[in-house]
Scaffold this motif. Structure first.
Motif, PDB file in Angstrom:
ATOM      1  N   SER A  93      14.795 -42.863  63.511  1.00 45.93           N
ATOM      2  CA  SER A  93      15.887 -43.693  62.609  1.00 45.93           C
ATOM      3  C   SER A  93      15.394 -45.138  62.941  1.00 45.93           C
ATOM      4  CB  SER A  93      16.632 -43.888  62.289  1.00 45.93           C
ATOM      5  OG  SER A  93      17.929 -45.011  62.209  1.00 45.93           O
ATOM      6  N   THR A  94      15.444 -46.741  62.760  1.00 44.59           N
ATOM      7  CA  THR A  94      15.414 -47.585  63.395  1.00 44.59           C
ATOM      8  C   THR A  94      16.256 -48.049  63.804  1.00 44.59           C
ATOM      9  OG1 THR A  94      15.320 -48.581  61.143  1.00 44.59           O
ATOM     10  CG2 THR A  94      12.745 -48.411  62.664  1.00 44.59           C
ATOM     11  N   ALA A  95      17.734 -47.038  63.594  1.00 45.23           N
ATOM     12  CA  ALA A  95      18.239 -48.081  63.692  1.00 45.23           C
ATOM     13  C   ALA A  95      19.025 -47.401  65.206  1.00 45.23           C
ATOM     14  CB  ALA A  95      20.092 -47.340  63.026  1.00 45.23           C
ATOM     15  N   GLY A  96      18.393 -46.698  65.200  1.00 44.45           N
ATOM     16  CA  GLY A  96      18.735 -46.365  66.687  1.00 44.45           C
ATOM     17  C   GLY A  96      19.808 -45.298  67.609  1.00 44.45           C
ATOM     18  N   THR A  97      19.694 -44.563  65.902  1.00 43.25           N
ATOM     19  CA  THR A  97      20.937 -43.556  66.188  1.00 43.25           C
ATOM     20  C   THR A  97      20.509 -42.124  66.538  1.00 43.25           C
ATOM     21  OG1 THR A  97      20.763 -43.129  63.250  1.00 43.25           O
ATOM     22  CG2 THR A  97      22.242 -44.447  64.577  1.00 43.25           C
ATOM     23  N   GLY A  98      19.344 -41.504  66.689  1.00 39.91           N
ATOM     24  CA  GLY A  98      18.374 -40.724  66.400  1.00 39.91           C
ATOM     25  C   GLY A  98      18.727 -39.608  65.780  1.00 39.91           C
ATOM     26  N   VAL A  99      18.919 -39.850  64.719  1.00 39.21           N
ATOM     27  CA  VAL A  99      18.903 -39.554  62.999  1.00 39.21           C
ATOM     28  C   VAL A  99      17.036 -39.448  62.899  1.00 39.21           C
ATOM     29  CG1 VAL A  99      19.179 -39.204  60.634  1.00 39.21           C
ATOM     30  CG2 VAL A  99      20.821 -40.380  61.822  1.00 39.21           C
ATOM     31  N   THR A 100      16.873 -37.776  62.579  1.00 41.42           N
ATOM     32  CA  THR A 100      15.120 -37.606  61.992  1.00 41.42           C
ATOM     33  C   THR A 100      15.252 -36.935  61.152  1.00 41.42           C
ATOM     34  OG1 THR A 100      14.853 -35.905  63.321  1.00 41.42           O
ATOM     35  CG2 THR A 100      14.264 -37.305  64.712  1.00 41.42           C
ATOM     36  N   TYR A 101      14.591 -37.235  60.146  1.00 36.07           N
ATOM     37  CA  TYR A 101      14.041 -36.581  58.910  1.00 36.07           C
ATOM     38  C   TYR A 101      12.859 -35.948  58.709  1.00 36.07           C
ATOM     39  CZ  TYR A 101      17.563 -38.427  55.389  1.00 36.07           C
ATOM     40  OH  TYR A 101      18.886 -38.669  54.849  1.00 36.07           O
ATOM     41  N   VAL A 102      12.090 -35.200  58.422  1.00 32.54           N
ATOM     42  CA  VAL A 102      10.897 -33.885  58.622  1.00 32.54           C
ATOM     43  C   VAL A 102      10.400 -33.798  56.581  1.00 32.54           C
ATOM     44  CG1 VAL A 102       9.536 -32.050  58.919  1.00 32.54           C
ATOM     45  CG2 VAL A 102      11.175 -32.822  60.385  1.00 32.54           C
ATOM     46  N   THR A 103       8.932 -34.442  57.012  1.00 32.36           N
ATOM     47  CA  THR A 103       8.417 -34.225  55.883  1.00 32.36           C
ATOM     48  C   THR A 103       6.925 -34.095  55.461  1.00 32.36           C
ATOM     49  OG1 THR A 103       8.334 -35.821  53.356  1.00 32.36           O
ATOM     50  CG2 THR A 103       8.131 -37.062  55.839  1.00 32.36           C
ATOM     51  N   ARG A 104       6.259 -34.339  54.503  1.00 31.46           N
ATOM     52  CA  ARG A 104       4.177 -34.314  54.090  1.00 31.46           C
ATOM     53  C   ARG A 104       4.342 -35.386  54.017  1.00 31.46           C
ATOM     54  NH1 ARG A 104       3.579 -29.146  55.543  1.00 31.46           N
ATOM     55  NH2 ARG A 104       1.327 -28.970  54.807  1.00 31.46           N
ATOM     56  N   LYS A 105       2.731 -35.650  54.742  1.00 30.47           N
ATOM     57  CA  LYS A 105       2.775 -36.641  53.572  1.00 30.47           C
ATOM     58  C   LYS A 105       1.017 -36.644  53.635  1.00 30.47           C
ATOM     59  CE  LYS A 105       0.540 -39.486  57.921  1.00 30.47           C
ATOM     60  NZ  LYS A 105       0.434 -40.797  58.482  1.00 30.47           N
ATOM     61  N   ASN A 106       0.221 -37.212  52.786  1.00 31.16           N
ATOM     62  CA  ASN A 106      -1.115 -37.195  52.521  1.00 31.16           C
ATOM     63  C   ASN A 106      -1.670 -38.147  53.218  1.00 31.16           C
ATOM     64  OD1 ASN A 106      -3.575 -37.199  51.680  1.00 31.16           O
ATOM     65  ND2 ASN A 106      -3.060 -36.840  49.279  1.00 31.16           N
ATOM     66  N   ARG A 107      -2.532 -37.354  54.515  1.00 30.03           N
ATOM     67  CA  ARG A 107      -3.434 -38.285  55.432  1.00 30.03           C
ATOM     68  C   ARG A 107      -4.404 -39.077  54.938  1.00 30.03           C
ATOM     69  NH1 ARG A 107      -5.128 -35.465  60.383  1.00 30.03           N
ATOM     70  NH2 ARG A 107      -2.643 -34.827  60.717  1.00 30.03           N
ATOM     71  N   LEU A 108      -4.604 -38.504  53.875  1.00 32.36           N
ATOM     72  CA  LEU A 108      -6.506 -39.357  53.009  1.00 32.36           C
ATOM     73  C   LEU A 108      -5.578 -41.172  52.472  1.00 32.36           C
ATOM     74  CD1 LEU A 108      -8.394 -36.721  51.794  1.00 32.36           C
ATOM     75  CD2 LEU A 108      -8.331 -38.032  53.980  1.00 32.36           C
ATOM     76  N   ASN A 109      -3.862 -40.662  51.622  1.00 32.33           N
ATOM     77  CA  ASN A 109      -4.128 -41.578  51.222  1.00 32.33           C
ATOM     78  C   ASN A 109      -3.543 -42.628  51.710  1.00 32.33           C
ATOM     79  OD1 ASN A 109      -4.720 -40.925  48.937  1.00 32.33           O
ATOM     80  ND2 ASN A 109      -3.185 -39.895  48.276  1.00 32.33           N
ATOM     81  N   ASP A 110      -2.263 -41.785  52.695  1.00 32.81           N
ATOM     82  CA  ASP A 110      -1.455 -43.099  53.947  1.00 32.81           C
ATOM     83  C   ASP A 110      -2.171 -42.549  54.906  1.00 32.81           C
ATOM     84  OD1 ASP A 110       0.095 -43.930  51.823  1.00 32.81           O
ATOM     85  OD2 ASP A 110       0.947 -41.862  51.416  1.00 32.81           O
ATOM     86  N   PRO A 111      -3.190 -43.375  55.749  1.00 35.65           N
ATOM     87  CA  PRO A 111      -3.635 -43.061  56.741  1.00 35.65           C
ATOM     88  C   PRO A 111      -2.441 -43.673  58.157  1.00 35.65           C
ATOM     89  CG  PRO A 111      -5.125 -44.907  56.166  1.00 35.65           C
ATOM     90  CD  PRO A 111      -3.609 -43.606  54.906  1.00 35.65           C
ATOM     91  N   ASP A 112      -1.523 -44.974  58.038  1.00 32.64           N
ATOM     92  CA  ASP A 112      -0.889 -45.284  59.105  1.00 32.64           C
ATOM     93  C   ASP A 112       0.513 -44.657  59.191  1.00 32.64           C
ATOM     94  OD1 ASP A 112      -2.816 -47.309  59.538  1.00 32.64           O
ATOM     95  OD2 ASP A 112      -2.478 -48.762  57.634  1.00 32.64           O
ATOM     96  N   ARG A 113       1.139 -45.226  59.543  1.00 36.08           N
ATOM     97  CA  ARG A 113       2.033 -44.383  59.739  1.00 36.08           C
ATOM     98  C   ARG A 113       3.047 -45.461  58.897  1.00 36.08           C
ATOM     99  NH1 ARG A 113       4.125 -45.347  66.363  1.00 36.08           N
ATOM    100  NH2 ARG A 113       2.366 -44.380  66.941  1.00 36.08           N
TER     101      ARG A 113
END
Length: 54
Positions: A14-34
């Motif tokens: 989270s960018t709110a600074g609360t320390g909350v996280t999510y876990v997911t998968r991404k396609n590195r070929l389609n989304d090379p950026d963060r």
């Protein structure tokens, strides 16, 4: 069943600074950026941007 390196597991913090996280998968070929997704932060009580951490 083999795990592909093109779809790694990423942690979104989270960018709110609360320390909350999510876990997911991404396609590195389609989304090379963060990855940045707008998701619900239960500590902040609203939807905020979650940014991929490395």
């Amino acid at each position: 069943m083999a795990r592909s390196s093109a779809r790694p597991v990423v942690t979104l913090r989270s960018t709110a600074g609360t320390g909350v996280t999510y876990v997911t998968r991404k396609n590195r070929l389609n989304d090379p950026d963060r990855l940045v997704l707008r998701k619900y932060d239960p500590v902040a009580g609203e939807h905020v941007a979650f940014r991929e951490e490395r």
